[in-house]
Design a protein around this motif. Sequence first.
Motif, PDB file in Angstrom:
ATOM      1  N   MET A 165       9.863  46.318   8.549  1.00 53.27           N
ATOM      2  CA  MET A 165      11.222  45.799   8.704  1.00 53.27           C
ATOM      3  C   MET A 165      12.159  46.596   7.798  1.00 53.27           C
ATOM      4  SD  MET A 165      10.501  41.674   9.036  1.00 53.27           S
ATOM      5  CE  MET A 165      12.204  41.258   8.951  1.00 53.27           C
ATOM      6  N   SER A 166      13.350  46.843   8.300  1.00 55.81           N
ATOM      7  CA  SER A 166      14.344  47.605   7.548  1.00 55.81           C
ATOM      8  C   SER A 166      15.039  46.707   6.520  1.00 55.81           C
ATOM      9  CB  SER A 166      15.382  48.170   8.522  1.00 55.81           C
ATOM     10  OG  SER A 166      16.172  47.113   9.054  1.00 55.81           O
ATOM     11  N   GLU A 167      15.820  47.336   5.639  1.00 53.58           N
ATOM     12  CA  GLU A 167      16.611  46.574   4.672  1.00 53.58           C
ATOM     13  C   GLU A 167      17.596  45.656   5.397  1.00 53.58           C
ATOM     14  OE1 GLU A 167      16.592  46.051   1.338  1.00 53.58           O
ATOM     15  OE2 GLU A 167      14.693  47.150   1.396  1.00 53.58           O
ATOM     16  N   GLU A 168      18.140  46.141   6.483  1.00 53.53           N
ATOM     17  CA  GLU A 168      19.069  45.333   7.290  1.00 53.53           C
ATOM     18  C   GLU A 168      18.358  44.096   7.849  1.00 53.53           C
ATOM     19  OE1 GLU A 168      20.974  46.276  11.431  1.00 53.53           O
ATOM     20  OE2 GLU A 168      22.099  47.340   9.860  1.00 53.53           O
ATOM     21  N   ASP A 169      17.120  44.280   8.300  1.00 57.56           N
ATOM     22  CA  ASP A 169      16.328  43.153   8.798  1.00 57.56           C
ATOM     23  C   ASP A 169      16.064  42.149   7.685  1.00 57.56           C
ATOM     24  OD1 ASP A 169      16.152  44.290  11.349  1.00 57.56           O
ATOM     25  OD2 ASP A 169      14.230  45.262  10.903  1.00 57.56           O
ATOM     26  N   LEU A 170      15.679  42.649   6.516  1.00 56.76           N
ATOM     27  CA  LEU A 170      15.390  41.765   5.381  1.00 56.76           C
ATOM     28  C   LEU A 170      16.642  40.996   4.964  1.00 56.76           C
ATOM     29  CD1 LEU A 170      13.075  44.085   3.254  1.00 56.76           C
ATOM     30  CD2 LEU A 170      12.389  42.225   4.804  1.00 56.76           C
ATOM     31  N   ASP A 171      17.791  41.667   4.995  1.00 55.91           N
ATOM     32  CA  ASP A 171      19.055  40.985   4.673  1.00 55.91           C
ATOM     33  C   ASP A 171      19.366  39.890   5.694  1.00 55.91           C
ATOM     34  OD1 ASP A 171      19.431  42.545   2.418  1.00 55.91           O
ATOM     35  OD2 ASP A 171      20.824  43.925   3.400  1.00 55.91           O
ATOM     36  N   ALA A 172      19.076  40.147   6.967  1.00 53.77           N
ATOM     37  CA  ALA A 172      19.304  39.140   8.006  1.00 53.77           C
ATOM     38  C   ALA A 172      18.412  37.923   7.782  1.00 53.77           C
ATOM     39  CB  ALA A 172      19.055  39.736   9.392  1.00 53.77           C
ATOM     40  N   VAL A 173      17.175  38.159   7.369  1.00 54.94           N
ATOM     41  CA  VAL A 173      16.257  37.055   7.081  1.00 54.94           C
ATOM     42  C   VAL A 173      16.764  36.260   5.878  1.00 54.94           C
ATOM     43  CG1 VAL A 173      13.908  36.478   6.357  1.00 54.94           C
ATOM     44  CG2 VAL A 173      14.284  38.194   8.158  1.00 54.94           C
ATOM     45  N   THR A 174      17.228  36.958   4.848  1.00 52.19           N
ATOM     46  CA  THR A 174      17.771  36.279   3.663  1.00 52.19           C
ATOM     47  C   THR A 174      18.972  35.416   4.037  1.00 52.19           C
ATOM     48  OG1 THR A 174      16.969  38.022   2.193  1.00 52.19           O
ATOM     49  CG2 THR A 174      18.786  36.659   1.372  1.00 52.19           C
ATOM     50  N   ARG A 175      19.850  35.933   4.887  1.00 58.79           N
ATOM     51  CA  ARG A 175      21.013  35.152   5.338  1.00 58.79           C
ATOM     52  C   ARG A 175      20.567  33.935   6.150  1.00 58.79           C
ATOM     53  NH1 ARG A 175      22.897  40.329   6.250  1.00 58.79           N
ATOM     54  NH2 ARG A 175      22.553  40.153   8.500  1.00 58.79           N
ATOM     55  N   ALA A 176      19.536  34.114   6.973  1.00 55.91           N
ATOM     56  CA  ALA A 176      19.025  32.986   7.768  1.00 55.91           C
ATOM     57  C   ALA A 176      18.477  31.889   6.863  1.00 55.91           C
ATOM     58  CB  ALA A 176      17.946  33.476   8.737  1.00 55.91           C
ATOM     59  N   ILE A 177      17.820  32.274   5.783  1.00 52.83           N
ATOM     60  CA  ILE A 177      17.296  31.284   4.832  1.00 52.83           C
ATOM     61  C   ILE A 177      18.460  30.515   4.200  1.00 52.83           C
ATOM     62  CG2 ILE A 177      16.093  30.966   2.633  1.00 52.83           C
ATOM     63  CD1 ILE A 177      14.302  33.379   3.482  1.00 52.83           C
ATOM     64  N   ALA A 178      19.468  31.224   3.740  1.00 54.49           N
ATOM     65  CA  ALA A 178      20.625  30.566   3.119  1.00 54.49           C
ATOM     66  C   ALA A 178      21.286  29.597   4.098  1.00 54.49           C
ATOM     67  CB  ALA A 178      21.626  31.611   2.629  1.00 54.49           C
ATOM     68  N   LEU A 179      21.426  30.009   5.338  1.00 55.19           N
ATOM     69  CA  LEU A 179      22.029  29.140   6.354  1.00 55.19           C
ATOM     70  C   LEU A 179      21.165  27.908   6.605  1.00 55.19           C
ATOM     71  CD1 LEU A 179      24.294  28.714   8.431  1.00 55.19           C
ATOM     72  CD2 LEU A 179      22.914  30.033  10.047  1.00 55.19           C
TER      73      LEU A 179
END
Length: 138
Positions: A1-15
């Motif tokens: 997974m790319s850094e962009e993918d990891l950031d999307a997962v982090t945002r999903a967790i926060a949401l």
Amino acid sequence: MSEEDLDAVTRAIALAEASTSAEIRVHLDHRCPGDPVARAIAVFERLGMHRTDGRNGVLVYAAIADRKLAVIGDVEIHGRVGDAYWQEVVDGMTRHLAGERPRDGFVHAIGELGSVLSRHFPRRPDDREELSNRVSVE
């Protein structure tokens, strides 16, 4: 997974955590030579997820190279949803991963977890972030 993918997962967790007092973590390993549930339990404990106030943490674990997944929850949430629910989440992720859409699989699973967690553990006015939302990687 790319850094962009990891950031999307982090945002999903926060949401997902915005409407629950529970904590969600995602951990990625490169390899898992044994049982992914056993490894997820070890990671859960090492990350201190068993020390949350409500004992309601959930770990989404994946060994990328070995294509192994596990989703586990601490005693309070596990007592409410059980093994069958965790397997449903894994099955949903597997469908995304089979289609070479790992980011979608993680984001979808986290959204599903957030929905269930918010029903069982609604966010409290005094709720605080107990664990990092960042994806841990080994």
